[in-house]
Design an enzyme around this catalytic site. Structure first.
Site, PDB file in Angstrom:
ATOM      1  N   ASP A  91       0.741  -1.014  -0.062  1.00  0.00           N
ATOM      2  CA  ASP A  91       0.005  -0.065   0.272  1.00  0.00           C
ATOM      3  C   ASP A  91       0.959   1.355  -0.056  1.00  0.00           C
ATOM      4  O   ASP A  91       0.604   2.352  -0.310  1.00  0.00           O
ATOM      5  CB  ASP A  91      -1.043   0.043   1.321  1.00  0.00           C
ATOM      6  CG  ASP A  91      -2.240  -0.754   1.124  1.00  0.00           C
ATOM      7  OD1 ASP A  91      -2.834  -0.399   0.137  1.00  0.00           O
ATOM      8  OD2 ASP A  91      -2.662  -1.120   2.124  1.00  0.00           O
TER       9      ASP A  91
HETATM   10  C1  BGC Z   1       0.437   1.371   6.218  1.00  0.00           C
HETATM   11  C2  BGC Z   1       0.008   0.124   5.459  1.00  0.00           C
HETATM   12  C3  BGC Z   1      -1.392   0.112   5.237  1.00  0.00           C
HETATM   13  C4  BGC Z   1      -2.100   1.387   4.804  1.00  0.00           C
HETATM   14  C5  BGC Z   1      -3.533   1.424   4.739  1.00  0.00           C
HETATM   15  C6  BGC Z   1      -0.291   2.786   5.626  1.00  0.00           C
HETATM   16  O1  BGC Z   1      -0.018   3.544   6.577  1.00  0.00           O
HETATM   17  O2  BGC Z   1       1.834   1.541   6.279  1.00  0.00           O
HETATM   18  O3  BGC Z   1       0.485  -1.065   6.022  1.00  0.00           O
HETATM   19  O4  BGC Z   1      -1.667  -1.136   4.396  1.00  0.00           O
HETATM   20  O5  BGC Z   1      -1.624   2.436   5.544  1.00  0.00           O
HETATM   21  O6  BGC Z   1      -3.961   2.379   4.354  1.00  0.00           O
HETATM   22  C1  NOJ Z   2      -1.784  -3.568   5.682  1.00  0.00           C
HETATM   23  C2  NOJ Z   2      -2.741  -3.768   4.463  1.00  0.00           C
HETATM   24  O1  NOJ Z   2      -4.023  -4.179   5.331  1.00  0.00           O
HETATM   25  C3  NOJ Z   2      -2.542  -4.636   3.470  1.00  0.00           C
HETATM   26  O2  NOJ Z   2      -3.696  -4.445   2.622  1.00  0.00           O
HETATM   27  C4  NOJ Z   2      -1.404  -4.343   2.482  1.00  0.00           C
HETATM   28  O3  NOJ Z   2      -1.248  -5.317   1.682  1.00  0.00           O
HETATM   29  C5  NOJ Z   2       0.061  -4.487   3.773  1.00  0.00           C
HETATM   30  N1  NOJ Z   2      -0.199  -3.360   4.755  1.00  0.00           N
HETATM   31  C6  NOJ Z   2       1.179  -3.950   3.027  1.00  0.00           C
HETATM   32  O4  NOJ Z   2       1.240  -2.554   2.790  1.00  0.00           O
END
Ligand code: BGC
Ligand code: NOJ
Length: 815
Positions: free
Chosen positions: A483
């Site tokens: 993400d």
């Molecule tokens: C986090 C990710 C997460 C995303 C969700 C980010 O701040 O680092 O792990 O998937 O937010 O929107």
């Molecule tokens: C947490 C999110 O829930 C997941 O969808 C994503 O793949 C990982 N972070 C990595 O960014």
């Protein structure tokens, strides 16, 4: 420092001191009503949706961090204490917290009194039910007061935390006997209220927070508790609370029990009131009657235990390695169920008001719970598919209550659609239920746009192919699985979301990860299509798979490992040519899992590079070296200080991908070692790790972080499902397939003899495995009911209710 240990026989984690390095929590509830409860009785409850239907208030970002919950105070003489130590923190003579499957028992003792609080959400009820037993273990009679307390949330947790100009004037309660009713907004559009009751007469109550605490006190020193008398306050606006006072006398050795209920009660609009302004209490009475006696409570606890026994009996291993067995048999599956219920909504790190259910999160979570609750998995798939758009793209998140796509976040995460194929394949392999493919499912929740599920899969598949970049690799969009790798977003405004800011759709930024995922999902896609009469579509898949595979080898290979992506300027991401972020974990795991580069010897190279560059004692880092500064063209990933989260943290979620990839190459020893390094039950330094030793955390700080080894974001992570998949299917080797159960272990040398019980499609398989192959996969010979099998798939026989004995012997290849 040791804070607890596993009690395997009772399937409980036993915490022996209250001051754990972070709150160690449990989840109660498995249907519509949920409670988060910590080892010091902190936490909160909600009905269906942690954002929209919150019963009790919890202030995140508090100091101390875990403050707020259902607290019991015991006042004997001048001493006031809590069985769970918090919030008074009066030193206890004894303390123990047992987190079990769907229940938590907290026991505290002081000056010869022992209080034991058992909390659960009974099956079939929308209530947190807590039995408090108090025993006088001294040799003299004791008189003391018991106080309860909860603080109500005004339902919408986001509004509750922000809209004070209104909310300080809306709070309303009613009190009748020992029942306190929280009825804010019931006068207008809500048809639900909360009940907080105890099954015995009370001496007094309070429902106004300031009256209870005193305007300048906290929960550690409620004025009325210390004074020994509640004031029968009736809240009017401000902050309604529920507090009971009971005066108790106990002779030596005597025990008294009390049942407290916190319930969600709902009425039909026409039946809301029994008199003007008086709420209809019928549903509250029903729940109070259901839990009026100890026997009723015991029965609901027994029902919960047998519910979990039945669920967990579907997959059990006995490997001789107790740490492995307890993770596989109990805690990993338990966590998978919690991810089914919560997705990424409510934990001690997810506030319940932010993210709801994730499209990619919940489809991956399926891997961990589809064998446990196939019918609910089916419904989940249909709910998720209904948030897909007609062009194949998907809302990234949706709210569990409304099941509507979340338009604040929108779509454009280009891996999302493919996860749907992935999840459906896991479901069909487990259940054989191909009828799901023909189920009519709307696009964007619009019934006018309903199509069979297989058409949703087709649009997912075709979406990837319709969105390719200059190298013929899939365009990344706002982000793929990672993400935080936002190659089209370029955010420069503080506070702006990295993901939802402008998407420049460069038409250039491509993801090698999505390419690997596409190749990996092709066989399942073709299998599903051919199972629902789409032979033409199925027939095209091998060619498309081969094309993408070649493109990855041509443009996605960096020389020693797989590249991660091309950015919006066409520059490489995750290459040895880059100054930072030279190698990323995701494409190594996913491309090898998809079989890319195995014949060419490149897969082995890529995994060797992972071991050399990304591996650490605490697991595999996401990338190295981490980004030392913010790069707008890379996005959120570079916003994190080096070693945290996606910027080179050990993102546990994708460690099992590499473990699975290792099994594709036959390396059982290496696969298990990866599994072991992030397994919470294997962690020795609990003080360093911080989070619960019985569940996975999303992230462990990586080697470049000042706090290397410290975990965060426990519970709600795809790590649970992927680790379960890696250990049970790829390592222990019991793999549901469309036409049977494939036995295909790939073990570490020290696991020599194992027994697995697996219920599958109505039959039970008792599988004995002997490993003489060492750390490598070896050659398998299989017998079913004493008969040698030609291949290694246990075929379906059309029968159910049978028990089959299976023997699997692994020998060294060529030996
Ligand atoms: C986090 C990710 C997460 C995303 C969700 C980010 O701040 O680092 O792990 O998937 O937010 O929107
Ligand atoms: C947490 C999110 O829930 C997941 O969808 C994503 O793949 C990982 N972070 C990595 O960014």
């Amino acid at each position: 420092m040791v804070y607890g240990s596993f009690d395997d026989a009772s399937r409980e984690y036993v915490i022996c001191r209250p001051d754990t390095p972070s709150p160690w929590i449990n989840y109660l509830g498995n249907e519509d009503f949920f409670t988060l409860i910590s080892n010091t009785s902190g936490g909160y409850s909600f009905y269906k949706d942690a954002r929209l239907m919150r019963l009790t208030r919890y202030r995140y970002n508090n100091a101390p961090r875990d403050l707020g919950g259902q607290y019991f105070y015991i006042k004997e003489g001048e001493t006031v204490w809590n069985p769970g130590w918090m919030p008074t923190r009066t030193p206890l003579d004894r303390y123990e917290c047992r987190h079990g499957l769907g229940y938590t028992i907290i026991q505290g003792g002081k000056n010869g009194l022992v209080a034991r609080q058992t909390s659960l959400v009974p099956l079939g009820h929308n209530a947190l039910v807590t039995r408090l037993e108090i025993v006088n273990q001294s040799d003299s009679a004791k008189s003391f007061d018991l106080f309860s307390s909860v603080e109500f949330c005004l339902w919408n947790a986001l509004d509750d935390a922000t809209n004070f100009q209104r909310n300080y004037s809306t709070g309303e309660v009613e009190v009748e006997g020992s029942a306190i009713y929280h009825k804010t907004e019931y006068r207008e559009r809500r048809n639900h209220y909360a009940l907080y009751s105890v099954n015995q007469p009370i001496n007094a109550f309070d429902t106004d927070r300031e009256a209870f605490l005193g305007p300048y006190n906290g929960y550690d020193a409620p004025e009325k508790v210390f004074a020994g008398h509640l004031g029968n306050s009736i809240a009017s606006g401000w902050s309604p609370v529920g507090c009971h006072q009971l005066a108790i006398n106990l002779t030596p050795g005597e025990m008294k029990g009390f049942i407290f209920i916190l319930a969600y009660c709902q009425n039909a609009p026409a039946d809301k009131f029994t008199a003007p302004g008086v709420i209809n209490k019928a549903p509250a009475r029903a729940v109070m009657e259901a839990f009026a006696t100890d026997t009723q409570f015991e029965e609901s606890l027994a029902a919960l235990r047998s519910y979990w026994d039945q669920l967990l009996s579907i997959y059990q291993v006995s490997s001789g390695e107790e740490t492995l067995d307890r993770m596989v048999n109990v805690w990993n599956q338990y966590q998978c169920m919690v991810t089914f219920n919560m997705s990424r909504s409510a934990s001690y790190y997810e506030s319940g008001i932010g993210r709801g259910m994730g499209f990619r999160d919940s489809t991956q979570d399926l891997l961990g719970f589809v064998h446990l609750i196939p019918e609910r998995a089916r419904q989940r798939i249909l709910d998720i598919a209904a948030t897909q758009m007609a062009d194949g793209s998907a809302y990234h998140q949706y709210q569990p209550l409304t099941k509507r796509g979340n338009s604040e976040v929108g779509s454009g995460f280009n891996d999302d659609p493919l996860w749907l194929i992935f999840g459906v394949a896991a479901y069909v392999k487990e259940t054989g239920d191909t009828s799901i493919l023909d189920a009519m499912v709307p696009f964007d929740n619009d019934p006018e746009q309903a199509e069979p599920l297989y058409e949703h899969l087709r649009r997912s598949f075709r979406y990837t192919l319709a969105n390719l970049g200059p190298h013929g690799l899939p365009l990344i969009g706002r982000a793929d699985w990672n993400d935080c790798l936002n190659l089209n977003c370029f955010s420069n405004k503080p506070g702006e979301s990295f993901q939802t800011t402008a998407n420049y759709e460069s038409g250039v930024a491509e993801s090698v990860f999505i390419a690997g995922m596409f190749v990996g999902v092709c066989d399942d896609y073709a299998a599903l299509m051919s199972r629902c009469g789409q032979a033409v579509e199925a027939g095209e898949v091998p060619k498309l798979k081969e094309q993408m595979r070649r493109r990855v080898l041509k443009s996605g290979w960096d020389g020693e490992w797989f590249l991660r992506a091309f950015d919006a300027h066409g520059k490489k991401v995750g290459s040895h040519e880059c100054g930072e972020g030279q190698i990323y974990i995701e494409p190594q795991g996913f491309c090898v899992m998809a079989g890319i580069g195995i014949e060419e010897g490149l897969a082995k190279k890529a995994l060797d590079a992972v071991w050399q560059r990304l591996m650490s004692v605490h697991g595999i880092a996401l990338l190295t070296p981490p980004y030392s500064r913010y790069y707008p063209h890379l996005g959120e990933i570079s916003s994190y200080p080096p070693g945290y989260k996606e910027n080179g943290g050990i993102f546990c979620h994708n460690n099992p991908w590499v473990a699975i990839a290792e099994t594709e190459l036959g390396h059982g020893g290496r696969a298990y070692e990866i599994y072991r390094r992030i397994s919470p039950a294997h962690i020795e330094d609990q003080s360093l790790h911080l989070t619960e030793p019985y569940v996975y955390s999303q992230m462990i700080a990586g080697p470049f972080a000042p706090r290397f080894g410290q975990a965060k974001n426990s519970w709600l992570t795809g790590t649970a499902a992927w680790c379960f998949h890696a250990i049970t299917q790829s390592i222990l080797g019991v793999k549901p397939r469309y036409d049977g159960l494939l036995i295909d272990p790939c073990l570490p040398a020290f696991l020599r003899v194992m027994h697995i019980t697996r219920r599958f499609r109505g039959n039970t398989y008792l599988i004995d495995i002997q490993n003489h192959a060492g750390d490598e996969k070896g050659k398998l010979s299989l017998t079913l009911e004493g008969k040698k099998m030609a291949g290694n798939v246990l075929p379906l026989t059309g029968e159910t209710g049978k028990v089959y004995r299976v023997e699997a012997v692994l020998t060294k290849t060529g030996g």
